[in-house]
Design a protein around this motif. Structure first.
Motif, PDB file in Angstrom:
ATOM      1  N   GLY A  73     -51.933 -33.387 -60.620  1.00 55.24           N
ATOM      2  CA  GLY A  73     -51.900 -33.749 -59.207  1.00 55.24           C
ATOM      3  C   GLY A  73     -53.112 -33.201 -58.473  1.00 55.24           C
ATOM      4  N   VAL A  74     -53.510 -31.971 -58.804  1.00 49.44           N
ATOM      5  CA  VAL A  74     -54.705 -31.369 -58.212  1.00 49.44           C
ATOM      6  C   VAL A  74     -55.938 -32.179 -58.585  1.00 49.44           C
ATOM      7  CG1 VAL A  74     -56.205 -29.327 -58.281  1.00 49.44           C
ATOM      8  CG2 VAL A  74     -53.727 -29.052 -58.079  1.00 49.44           C
ATOM      9  N   ASP A  75     -56.019 -32.599 -59.853  1.00 49.73           N
ATOM     10  CA  ASP A  75     -57.164 -33.400 -60.296  1.00 49.73           C
ATOM     11  C   ASP A  75     -57.264 -34.705 -59.510  1.00 49.73           C
ATOM     12  OD1 ASP A  75     -57.761 -31.462 -62.140  1.00 49.73           O
ATOM     13  OD2 ASP A  75     -56.861 -32.514 -63.838  1.00 49.73           O
ATOM     14  N   ARG A  76     -56.126 -35.349 -59.271  1.00 49.68           N
ATOM     15  CA  ARG A  76     -56.161 -36.604 -58.524  1.00 49.68           C
ATOM     16  C   ARG A  76     -56.620 -36.383 -57.081  1.00 49.68           C
ATOM     17  NH1 ARG A  76     -51.383 -41.081 -57.106  1.00 49.68           N
ATOM     18  NH2 ARG A  76     -52.722 -42.266 -55.682  1.00 49.68           N
ATOM     19  N   VAL A  77     -56.136 -35.329 -56.468  1.00 48.46           N
ATOM     20  CA  VAL A  77     -56.530 -35.050 -55.081  1.00 48.46           C
ATOM     21  C   VAL A  77     -58.028 -34.763 -55.002  1.00 48.46           C
ATOM     22  CG1 VAL A  77     -56.267 -33.410 -53.168  1.00 48.46           C
ATOM     23  CG2 VAL A  77     -54.250 -34.295 -54.355  1.00 48.46           C
ATOM     24  N   MET A  78     -58.564 -34.042 -55.980  1.00 49.58           N
ATOM     25  CA  MET A  78     -60.001 -33.773 -55.980  1.00 49.58           C
ATOM     26  C   MET A  78     -60.797 -35.060 -56.154  1.00 49.58           C
ATOM     27  SD  MET A  78     -60.618 -30.158 -57.976  1.00 49.58           S
ATOM     28  CE  MET A  78     -60.272 -30.857 -59.602  1.00 49.58           C
ATOM     29  N   SER A  79     -60.354 -35.931 -57.061  1.00 50.77           N
ATOM     30  CA  SER A  79     -61.098 -37.173 -57.317  1.00 50.77           C
ATOM     31  C   SER A  79     -61.100 -38.088 -56.101  1.00 50.77           C
ATOM     32  CB  SER A  79     -60.495 -37.910 -58.511  1.00 50.77           C
ATOM     33  OG  SER A  79     -60.861 -37.310 -59.719  1.00 50.77           O
ATOM     34  N   GLU A  80     -59.914 -38.366 -55.572  1.00 48.12           N
ATOM     35  CA  GLU A  80     -59.829 -39.325 -54.477  1.00 48.12           C
ATOM     36  C   GLU A  80     -60.191 -38.695 -53.140  1.00 48.12           C
ATOM     37  OE1 GLU A  80     -56.169 -41.590 -54.771  1.00 48.12           O
ATOM     38  OE2 GLU A  80     -56.319 -41.584 -56.953  1.00 48.12           O
ATOM     39  N   GLY A  81     -60.183 -37.368 -53.084  1.00 44.07           N
ATOM     40  CA  GLY A  81     -60.682 -36.674 -51.899  1.00 44.07           C
ATOM     41  C   GLY A  81     -62.174 -36.427 -51.968  1.00 44.07           C
ATOM     42  N   SER A  82     -62.786 -36.705 -53.128  1.00 50.64           N
ATOM     43  CA  SER A  82     -64.216 -36.541 -53.412  1.00 50.64           C
ATOM     44  C   SER A  82     -64.723 -35.144 -53.055  1.00 50.64           C
ATOM     45  CB  SER A  82     -65.053 -37.626 -52.712  1.00 50.64           C
ATOM     46  OG  SER A  82     -64.885 -37.618 -51.316  1.00 50.64           O
ATOM     47  N   LEU A  83     -63.955 -34.137 -53.509  1.00 52.30           N
ATOM     48  CA  LEU A  83     -64.358 -32.741 -53.305  1.00 52.30           C
ATOM     49  C   LEU A  83     -63.813 -31.923 -54.468  1.00 52.30           C
ATOM     50  CD1 LEU A  83     -65.674 -30.604 -51.465  1.00 52.30           C
ATOM     51  CD2 LEU A  83     -63.420 -30.269 -50.428  1.00 52.30           C
ATOM     52  N   TYR A  84     -64.711 -31.330 -55.241  1.00 52.60           N
ATOM     53  CA  TYR A  84     -64.291 -30.562 -56.408  1.00 52.60           C
ATOM     54  C   TYR A  84     -64.030 -29.124 -55.994  1.00 52.60           C
ATOM     55  CZ  TYR A  84     -63.893 -29.123 -61.259  1.00 52.60           C
ATOM     56  OH  TYR A  84     -63.408 -28.654 -62.461  1.00 52.60           O
ATOM     57  N   ASP A  85     -62.772 -28.822 -55.703  1.00 52.49           N
ATOM     58  CA  ASP A  85     -62.356 -27.473 -55.344  1.00 52.49           C
ATOM     59  C   ASP A  85     -60.859 -27.376 -55.607  1.00 52.49           C
ATOM     60  OD1 ASP A  85     -61.403 -25.151 -53.864  1.00 52.49           O
ATOM     61  OD2 ASP A  85     -63.373 -25.112 -52.903  1.00 52.49           O
ATOM     62  N   ARG A  86     -60.480 -26.726 -56.699  1.00 50.73           N
ATOM     63  CA  ARG A  86     -59.083 -26.694 -57.102  1.00 50.73           C
ATOM     64  C   ARG A  86     -58.220 -25.965 -56.074  1.00 50.73           C
ATOM     65  NH1 ARG A  86     -58.447 -28.835 -61.818  1.00 50.73           N
ATOM     66  NH2 ARG A  86     -56.233 -28.278 -61.751  1.00 50.73           N
ATOM     67  N   ALA A 124     -55.136 -27.626 -54.072  1.00 50.95           N
ATOM     68  CA  ALA A 124     -53.791 -27.047 -54.168  1.00 50.95           C
ATOM     69  C   ALA A 124     -53.230 -26.758 -52.778  1.00 50.95           C
ATOM     70  CB  ALA A 124     -53.831 -25.777 -55.004  1.00 50.95           C
ATOM     71  N   LEU A 125     -54.072 -26.231 -51.882  1.00 51.69           N
ATOM     72  CA  LEU A 125     -53.639 -25.976 -50.514  1.00 51.69           C
ATOM     73  C   LEU A 125     -53.222 -27.271 -49.822  1.00 51.69           C
ATOM     74  CD1 LEU A 125     -53.327 -24.223 -47.977  1.00 51.69           C
ATOM     75  CD2 LEU A 125     -55.786 -24.513 -47.580  1.00 51.69           C
ATOM     76  N   ALA A 126     -53.999 -28.321 -50.022  1.00 50.99           N
ATOM     77  CA  ALA A 126     -53.678 -29.606 -49.407  1.00 50.99           C
ATOM     78  C   ALA A 126     -52.350 -30.153 -49.924  1.00 50.99           C
ATOM     79  CB  ALA A 126     -54.807 -30.605 -49.672  1.00 50.99           C
ATOM     80  N   ILE A 127     -52.088 -30.004 -51.226  1.00 50.14           N
ATOM     81  CA  ILE A 127     -50.822 -30.475 -51.792  1.00 50.14           C
ATOM     82  C   ILE A 127     -49.655 -29.690 -51.199  1.00 50.14           C
ATOM     83  CG2 ILE A 127     -49.456 -30.542 -53.921  1.00 50.14           C
ATOM     84  CD1 ILE A 127     -52.049 -31.180 -55.418  1.00 50.14           C
ATOM     85  N   LYS A 128     -49.831 -28.392 -51.046  1.00 53.06           N
ATOM     86  CA  LYS A 128     -48.776 -27.560 -50.446  1.00 53.06           C
ATOM     87  C   LYS A 128     -48.539 -27.964 -48.999  1.00 53.06           C
ATOM     88  CE  LYS A 128     -47.429 -22.761 -49.573  1.00 53.06           C
ATOM     89  NZ  LYS A 128     -47.748 -21.338 -49.814  1.00 53.06           N
ATOM     90  N   GLN A 129     -49.616 -28.135 -48.240  1.00 53.01           N
ATOM     91  CA  GLN A 129     -49.483 -28.509 -46.834  1.00 53.01           C
ATOM     92  C   GLN A 129     -48.854 -29.883 -46.676  1.00 53.01           C
ATOM     93  OE1 GLN A 129     -53.051 -27.864 -44.566  1.00 53.01           O
ATOM     94  NE2 GLN A 129     -52.445 -29.269 -42.934  1.00 53.01           N
ATOM     95  N   ALA A 130     -49.141 -30.783 -47.617  1.00 59.17           N
ATOM     96  CA  ALA A 130     -48.637 -32.157 -47.550  1.00 59.17           C
ATOM     97  C   ALA A 130     -47.261 -32.308 -48.191  1.00 59.17           C
ATOM     98  CB  ALA A 130     -49.618 -33.109 -48.221  1.00 59.17           C
ATOM     99  N   LEU A 133     -49.398 -36.787 -52.256  1.00 61.35           N
ATOM    100  CA  LEU A 133     -50.774 -36.709 -52.715  1.00 61.35           C
ATOM    101  C   LEU A 133     -51.731 -37.479 -51.817  1.00 61.35           C
ATOM    102  CD1 LEU A 133     -50.491 -36.859 -56.609  1.00 61.35           C
ATOM    103  CD2 LEU A 133     -50.414 -34.904 -55.060  1.00 61.35           C
ATOM    104  N   ILE A 134     -51.296 -38.595 -51.257  1.00 60.79           N
ATOM    105  CA  ILE A 134     -52.188 -39.359 -50.377  1.00 60.79           C
ATOM    106  C   ILE A 134     -52.469 -38.572 -49.099  1.00 60.79           C
ATOM    107  CG2 ILE A 134     -52.413 -41.451 -48.995  1.00 60.79           C
ATOM    108  CD1 ILE A 134     -50.988 -42.981 -51.158  1.00 60.79           C
ATOM    109  N   GLU A 135     -51.455 -37.911 -48.550  1.00 60.94           N
ATOM    110  CA  GLU A 135     -51.669 -37.055 -47.390  1.00 60.94           C
ATOM    111  C   GLU A 135     -52.599 -35.897 -47.746  1.00 60.94           C
ATOM    112  OE1 GLU A 135     -51.356 -35.535 -43.498  1.00 60.94           O
ATOM    113  OE2 GLU A 135     -50.796 -37.507 -44.316  1.00 60.94           O
ATOM    114  N   ALA A 136     -52.427 -35.337 -48.942  1.00 55.25           N
ATOM    115  CA  ALA A 136     -53.301 -34.251 -49.395  1.00 55.25           C
ATOM    116  C   ALA A 136     -54.742 -34.732 -49.534  1.00 55.25           C
ATOM    117  CB  ALA A 136     -52.795 -33.695 -50.726  1.00 55.25           C
ATOM    118  N   ILE A 137     -54.918 -35.946 -50.050  1.00 51.47           N
ATOM    119  CA  ILE A 137     -56.261 -36.529 -50.167  1.00 51.47           C
ATOM    120  C   ILE A 137     -56.891 -36.674 -48.784  1.00 51.47           C
ATOM    121  CG2 ILE A 137     -57.482 -38.665 -50.769  1.00 51.47           C
ATOM    122  CD1 ILE A 137     -55.299 -38.920 -53.050  1.00 51.47           C
TER     123      ILE A 137
END
Length: 365
Positions: free
Chosen positions: A44-57, A61-67, A71-75
């Protein structure tokens, strides 16, 4: 409409408080840490990094927790943060041929230089729920594997040496690479922008389009020439140093699809390519991307453009899940004035209809 929005400020504040409470969940359940999300929800973290276009695990992870796991909200959160960052330049093209490989498979040759490396995968598992995971027990025998440092030439390079596959398209060194995050998308789009768009595109959308090409909507049923996952070193040209310096390594998944023959009266038949690249272990995304990339090359390769996956404007304009989410979810916002206008018009039309058709009105009554 605007009065209603303004008058709802207190309700909106309360909704935010309720969201924070729902995000935390029951207080007798330990709160998730970012390390837990990054390590145990890695895909899930890998997908958020790819579609968010920012490589920072950690940020993913913070975005997934906040969302709350959306995953789309995290992106969306990651992209919003990315937009605030300064940009210093572009890295050198990464060399995936020098990848420290953790997983590498090919469906075209059984024996390939460097060997098939199964690595961590669901491919060979039984799709049965594992009750032991509910108990929170660790595997009885922890498994570890170091990334392979052995030379692993690409399968497509082997085909290329014999002239059996087209050359990989190479960009002109003098032409600037487009930047989809800073420039609006225009059509026709170059392949650099197309691949950027596909890398940020919604995985589910690309998967459906890729599936459609295999079912006949695009004459595209390829072989997976190679799928590889591992770490690649990133270099950046430092002006002060005068040469490229290493910044660190990123985990990438690369997919090379081998597609149908292509030839002409002056050129021998050969395979064509589709390409996919994504952050982390994102095989489904990279494969779908490669299928759609090849479909979008239809016009370039002299094929008829008939299927949705071959339509550049359709694919690139509708693949972004942040844009799509915004356009769909805006329907939740107040549209009182618009609806009252439509309602008034409908009542007027019905009144005119009843006047013109008295017999139908009497039958209805």
């Amino acid at each position: 409409m605007y009065v209603a929005v303004k008058g709802g400020e207190r309700a909106i504040d309360n909704a935010h408080r309720l969201l924070a409470d729902a995000r935390r969940g029951k207080r007798d359940v330990p709160e998730l840490t970012l390390d837990q999300i990054s390590e145990q929800l890695a895909l899930g973290v890998d997908r958020v990094m790819s579609e968010g276009s920012l490589y920072d695990r950690e940020l993913a992870a913070l975005a997934i927790k906040q969302a709350r796991g959306d995953l789309i909200e995290a992106i969306f959160l990651v992209r919003a943060f990315r937009a605030t960052l300064p940009r210093f330049g572009s890295s050198e093209p990464v060399d995936t041929g020098a990848m420290a490989v953790r997983r590498r498979i090919s469906s075209t040759f059984k024996d390939i230089p460097g060997g098939q490396i199964l690595g961590p995968t669901f491919d060979y598992t039984h799709r049965l729920l594992d009750p032991q995971l509910a108990e929170g027990s660790d595997p009885a025998e922890p498994a570890t594997a170091e990334a392979s440092e052995a030379p692993t030439p690409r399968v497509t390079d082997i085909l290329r040496q014999d002239g059996l596959i087209e050359e990989s398209p190479v960009a002109d060194d003098d032409s600037a690479v487009g930047d989809l995050t800073r420039e609006p998308l225009n059509f026709p789009a170059g392949r650099d922008l197309r691949l950027q768009n596909l890398a940020r595109a919604d995985e589910g959308f690309l998967l459906a389009l890729g599936y459609s090409t295999q079912r006949g909507y695009g004459r595209n049923h390829p072989f997976a020439g190679e799928i590889r996952f591992g770490e690649v070193e990133v270099f950046f040209e430092a002006e002060d140093a005068g040469f490229a310096v290493p910044l660190g390594s990123v985990a990438l998944t690369e997919c090379q699809m081998v597609n149908q023959f292509k030839g002409s009266a002056t050129e021998a038949p050969r395979f064509t390519r589709g390409y996919g690249l994504a952050f982390g272990q994102s095989e489904r995304k990279a494969m779908s991307m490669a299928l759609v990339d090849r479909a979008l090359r239809a016009q370039e390769l002299g094929e008829d453009v008939k299927a949705p996956a071959q339509d550049e404007e359709f694919v690139l304009s509708h693949s972004d899940n942040v844009q799509a989410t915004g356009f769909v979810e805006h329907l939740k916002l107040p549209h009182y004035v618009d609806f009252q206008s439509e309602l008034g018009l409908l009542r007027k039309l019905r009144a005119e209809f009843n006047q013109d058709q008295p017999e139908l009105r009497e039958a209805a009554e």
